[in-house]
Write an enzyme that holds these catalytic residues in place. Structure first.
Site, PDB file in Angstrom:
ATOM      1  N   ARG A  15       0.827  -1.178   0.008  1.00 18.05           N
ATOM      2  CA  ARG A  15      -0.078   0.022  -0.225  1.00 18.05           C
ATOM      3  C   ARG A  15       0.815   1.291   0.037  1.00 18.05           C
ATOM      4  O   ARG A  15       1.947   1.133  -0.033  1.00 18.05           O
ATOM      5  CB  ARG A  15      -0.910  -0.054   1.223  1.00 18.05           C
ATOM      6  N   LYS A  75       1.993   1.572   7.138  1.00 15.63           N
ATOM      7  CA  LYS A  75       2.557   0.726   8.300  1.00 15.63           C
ATOM      8  C   LYS A  75       3.337   1.414   9.130  1.00 15.63           C
ATOM      9  O   LYS A  75       3.884   2.633   8.875  1.00 15.63           O
ATOM     10  CB  LYS A  75       3.287  -0.701   7.866  1.00 15.63           C
ATOM     11  N   TYR A  94      -0.427   4.116  10.488  1.00 16.30           N
ATOM     12  CA  TYR A  94      -0.901   3.110  11.714  1.00 16.30           C
ATOM     13  C   TYR A  94       0.504   2.747  12.555  1.00 16.30           C
ATOM     14  O   TYR A  94       1.575   2.879  12.008  1.00 16.30           O
ATOM     15  CB  TYR A  94      -1.205   1.671  11.155  1.00 16.30           C
ATOM     16  N   HIS A  96       0.086   0.958  15.971  1.00 14.08           N
ATOM     17  CA  HIS A  96      -0.020  -0.399  16.907  1.00 14.08           C
ATOM     18  C   HIS A  96       1.168  -0.520  17.881  1.00 14.08           C
ATOM     19  O   HIS A  96       1.733  -1.349  17.838  1.00 14.08           O
ATOM     20  CB  HIS A  96      -0.252  -1.545  16.145  1.00 14.08           C
ATOM     21  N   GLU A 118      -5.197   4.290  14.028  1.00 17.34           N
ATOM     22  CA  GLU A 118      -5.912   3.255  14.740  1.00 17.34           C
ATOM     23  C   GLU A 118      -6.602   3.986  16.052  1.00 17.34           C
ATOM     24  O   GLU A 118      -7.592   3.293  16.616  1.00 17.34           O
ATOM     25  CB  GLU A 118      -5.309   2.213  14.972  1.00 17.34           C
ATOM     26  N   ASP A 270      -6.083 -10.520  14.315  1.00 14.98           N
ATOM     27  CA  ASP A 270      -5.162  -9.478  14.854  1.00 14.98           C
ATOM     28  C   ASP A 270      -5.290  -9.084  15.941  1.00 14.98           C
ATOM     29  O   ASP A 270      -4.462  -8.377  16.604  1.00 14.98           O
ATOM     30  CB  ASP A 270      -5.039  -8.480  13.726  1.00 14.98           C
TER      31      ASP A 270
HETATM   32  N1  LIG Z   1      -7.229  -9.819   9.744  1.00 15.26           N
HETATM   33  C1  LIG Z   1      -7.341  -8.569   9.295  1.00 15.26           C
HETATM   34  O1  LIG Z   1      -6.405  -8.470   8.417  1.00 15.26           O
HETATM   35  C2  LIG Z   1      -8.201  -7.528   9.938  1.00 15.26           C
HETATM   36  C3  LIG Z   1      -8.562  -6.316   9.038  1.00 15.26           C
HETATM   37  C4  LIG Z   1      -9.361  -5.612   9.656  1.00 15.26           C
HETATM   38  C5  LIG Z   1     -10.003  -5.649  10.872  1.00 15.26           C
HETATM   39  N2  LIG Z   1      -9.578  -7.165  11.460  1.00 15.26           N
HETATM   40  C6  LIG Z   1     -10.018  -7.130  13.016  1.00 15.26           C
HETATM   41  O2  LIG Z   1     -11.681  -7.874  12.690  1.00 15.26           O
HETATM   42  C7  LIG Z   1     -12.206  -7.612  14.052  1.00 15.26           C
HETATM   43  C8  LIG Z   1     -13.539  -7.024  13.898  1.00 15.26           C
HETATM   44  O3  LIG Z   1     -13.344  -5.761  13.530  1.00 15.26           O
HETATM   45  P1  LIG Z   1     -14.617  -4.629  13.266  1.00 15.26           P
HETATM   46  O4  LIG Z   1     -14.054  -3.402  12.764  1.00 15.26           O
HETATM   47  O5  LIG Z   1     -15.630  -5.268  12.518  1.00 15.26           O
HETATM   48  O6  LIG Z   1     -15.094  -4.397  14.861  1.00 15.26           O
HETATM   49  P2  LIG Z   1     -16.512  -3.867  15.188  1.00 15.26           P
HETATM   50  O7  LIG Z   1     -16.306  -3.211  16.767  1.00 15.26           O
HETATM   51  O8  LIG Z   1     -16.971  -2.812  14.331  1.00 15.26           O
HETATM   52  O9  LIG Z   1     -17.538  -5.010  15.530  1.00 15.26           O
HETATM   53  C9  LIG Z   1     -17.294  -6.256  16.539  1.00 15.26           C
HETATM   54  C10 LIG Z   1     -18.494  -6.849  16.821  1.00 15.26           C
HETATM   55  O10 LIG Z   1     -18.143  -7.764  17.525  1.00 15.26           O
HETATM   56  C11 LIG Z   1     -19.519  -8.082  18.478  1.00 15.26           C
HETATM   57  N3  LIG Z   1     -19.108  -9.121  19.712  1.00 15.26           N
HETATM   58  C12 LIG Z   1     -18.230  -8.801  20.613  1.00 15.26           C
HETATM   59  N4  LIG Z   1     -18.266  -9.967  21.275  1.00 15.26           N
HETATM   60  C13 LIG Z   1     -18.912 -10.730  20.750  1.00 15.26           C
HETATM   61  C14 LIG Z   1     -19.299 -12.043  21.047  1.00 15.26           C
HETATM   62  N5  LIG Z   1     -18.719 -12.759  22.058  1.00 15.26           N
HETATM   63  N6  LIG Z   1     -20.244 -12.695  20.091  1.00 15.26           N
HETATM   64  C15 LIG Z   1     -20.532 -12.019  19.114  1.00 15.26           C
HETATM   65  N7  LIG Z   1     -20.536 -10.736  18.700  1.00 15.26           N
HETATM   66  C16 LIG Z   1     -19.628 -10.072  19.560  1.00 15.26           C
HETATM   67  C17 LIG Z   1     -19.609  -6.379  18.901  1.00 15.26           C
HETATM   68  O11 LIG Z   1     -20.749  -6.374  19.457  1.00 15.26           O
HETATM   69  C18 LIG Z   1     -19.542  -5.706  17.691  1.00 15.26           C
HETATM   70  O12 LIG Z   1     -20.905  -5.754  17.015  1.00 15.26           O
HETATM   71  C19 LIG Z   1     -11.015  -6.757  15.061  1.00 15.26           C
HETATM   72  O13 LIG Z   1     -10.418  -7.606  15.723  1.00 15.26           O
HETATM   73  C20 LIG Z   1     -10.378  -5.998  13.853  1.00 15.26           C
HETATM   74  O14 LIG Z   1      -9.069  -5.670  14.389  1.00 15.26           O
HETATM   75  C21 LIG Z   1      -8.759  -7.891  11.054  1.00 15.26           C
END
Ligand SMILES: NC(=O)c1ccc[n+]([C@@H]2O[C@H](COP(=O)([O-])OP(=O)(O)OC[C@H]3O[C@@H](n4cnc5c(N)ncnc54)[C@H](O)[C@@H]3O)[C@@H](O)[C@H]2O)c1
Length: 371
Positions: A15, A75, A94, A96, A118, A270
């Site tokens: 990126r 990054k 970012y 972190h 973030e 993550d």
């Molecule tokens: N792997 C990757 O490349 C990547 C990229 C972007 C985001 N992410 C990760 O994805 C995850 C989600 O991000 P987001 O932006 O959607 O967050 P978000 O806060 O928008 O949504 C999270 C949701 O999880 C729900 N929740 C919490 N505990 C729960 C449970 N026990 N059961 C069911 N639902 C539950 C919350 O109520 C909320 O609606 C984060 O950890 C984020 O860092 C990873």
């Protein structure tokens, strides 16, 4: 202000901090933008595109860091980059920092003003500079699942949408936030049968309205998670409890009751992952199998689509970056949401959770800025 865009040097990071579109915006606001030659190569933006946007190409990162008042990246800076930052220079990227004491010390020693994407906030309590990457990751989750279901990829040989007379795959999304909503949207679009589980009733109501009956919503509990995943072909893990490690919503014991060769996509990897059997993987080798269940756990999913991701990220960062370029530190005084992004200010930690995680002293952003 003179704004600098170095080429990203983290492994497999393609990126770029500013796209040509963003450079043109900065230039039209009266700023000078220095772009390292080749910085946009990963998204197909060559030096000529940056020149056409009004940028000035320089040969090395050292020149960018030495000449710019503000550095815009994607990054976190790598060790060679901390050493090029200087006192009072603004870094917008970012970071972190919580799990990265070495970087924190590097930035503290540089004396720079580090604003982390973030931790920038918005009026609704959201994280506007994280959301675009969650949108990308959510949509990619279904593409990854569709690929993993195919026989040549080791899958059970299932098409997500089925065909007339053959039922579609069942997709279960755990966590209906940004990632979960975008995953559900893709899965619905491809014709799958979709269920979203969340623990927030207000969120379940919103989802119910948003999808107008095309997804089932369920309150997330041990019992409902089990019921849903035992019948699923694909499970997307998208839970987040801000500031905490992801809760383990699927245990290893549960895997034995799932349909063989089903696919688990743990987007929350993550944050440590929300399935007990998850461990982080890379784009080079994204999947592995535990107890007959395929796991996809890539920690930087948006990195697979740097073109889309860079544009999405730039749309979100642009207003904040323009404010920083236009007003310098004053932008942090004027905007509480941007100020929440201030992690390090001239040798002091200004983000309490980062200080706590790293066991370092901190001052409030307000006092650091003399407010
Ligand atoms: N792997 C990757 O490349 C990547 C990229 C972007 C985001 N992410 C990760 O994805 C995850 C989600 O991000 P987001 O932006 O959607 O967050 P978000 O806060 O928008 O949504 C999270 C949701 O999880 C729900 N929740 C919490 N505990 C729960 C449970 N026990 N059961 C069911 N639902 C539950 C919350 O109520 C909320 O609606 C984060 O950890 C984020 O860092 C990873």
């Amino acid at each position: 202000m003179r704004v600098g865009v170095p080429q990203e040097i983290k492994v497999q990071e393609h990126r770029v901090g500013l796209t040509p579109m963003a450079v043109r915006e900065y230039v039209s606001h009266g700023h000078e933008v220095l772009v390292q030659s080749g910085a946009g190569a990963g998204i197909g933006a060559d030096d000529a595109a940056y020149v056409a946007a009004g940028g000035r190409i320089v040969g090395t990162a050292a020149e960018v860091f030495a000449q710019a008042d503000m550095i815009v990246k994607v990054k976190e800076p790598q060790p060679v980059e901390w050493k090029m930052l200087r006192k009072g220079q603004i870094l917008f990227t970012y970071l972190h920092l919580a799990p990265d004491p070495q970087q924190a010390h590097g930035l503290l020693e540089s004396g720079c003003i580090a604003v982390a994407y973030e931790t920038v906030t918005d009026d609704r309590g959201g994280l506007p500079l994280l959301a675009p990457m969650s949108e990308v990751a959510g949509r990619l989750a279904i593409e990854a699942a569709a690929f993993s279901l195919r026989k040549p990829a080791g899958g059970k040989g299932l098409l997500l949408g089925g065909v007339p007379g053959v039922p579609p795959a069942r997709v279960v999304v755990i966590g209906g936030g940004v990632v979960g909503t975008h995953a559900a949207r893709m899965a619905v679009g491809l014709g799958s049968e979709v269920t979203i589980l969340d623990r927030s009733l207000p969120r379940l109501r919103e989802l119910d309205d948003m999808f107008d009956g095309r997804v089932r919503t369920r309150f997330s509990s041990v019992a409902t998670v089990e019921e849903e995943i035992f019948a699923a072909d694909v499970v997307v893990g998208a839970v987040l409890i801000p500031g905490a490690s992801a809760p383990k919503v699927i245990t290893r014991a549960m895997l034995k009751h799932m349909k063989p060769r089903s696919v688990l996509v743990d987007v929350a990897i993550d944050q440590g992952g929300c399935f007990e059997t998850s461990h982080a993987t890379t784009h080079d080798e994204p999947t592995y199998v535990v107890d007959g269940i395929i796991h996809y756990c890539v920690a930087n999913m948006p990195g697979a689509v740097p073109n889309t991701s860079s544009h999405a990220l730039n749309h979100a960062t642009l207003p904040f970056g323009l404010a920083l370029a236009g007003k310098g530190e004053r932008a942090l005084v004027d905007d509480v949401h941007l100020r929440h992004g201030l992690n390090i200010h001239r040798g002091r930690v200004t983000c309490e959770p980062v200080a706590r995680a790293l066991d370092l002293p901190s001052v409030s952003a307000e006092s650091a800025l003399g407010m």
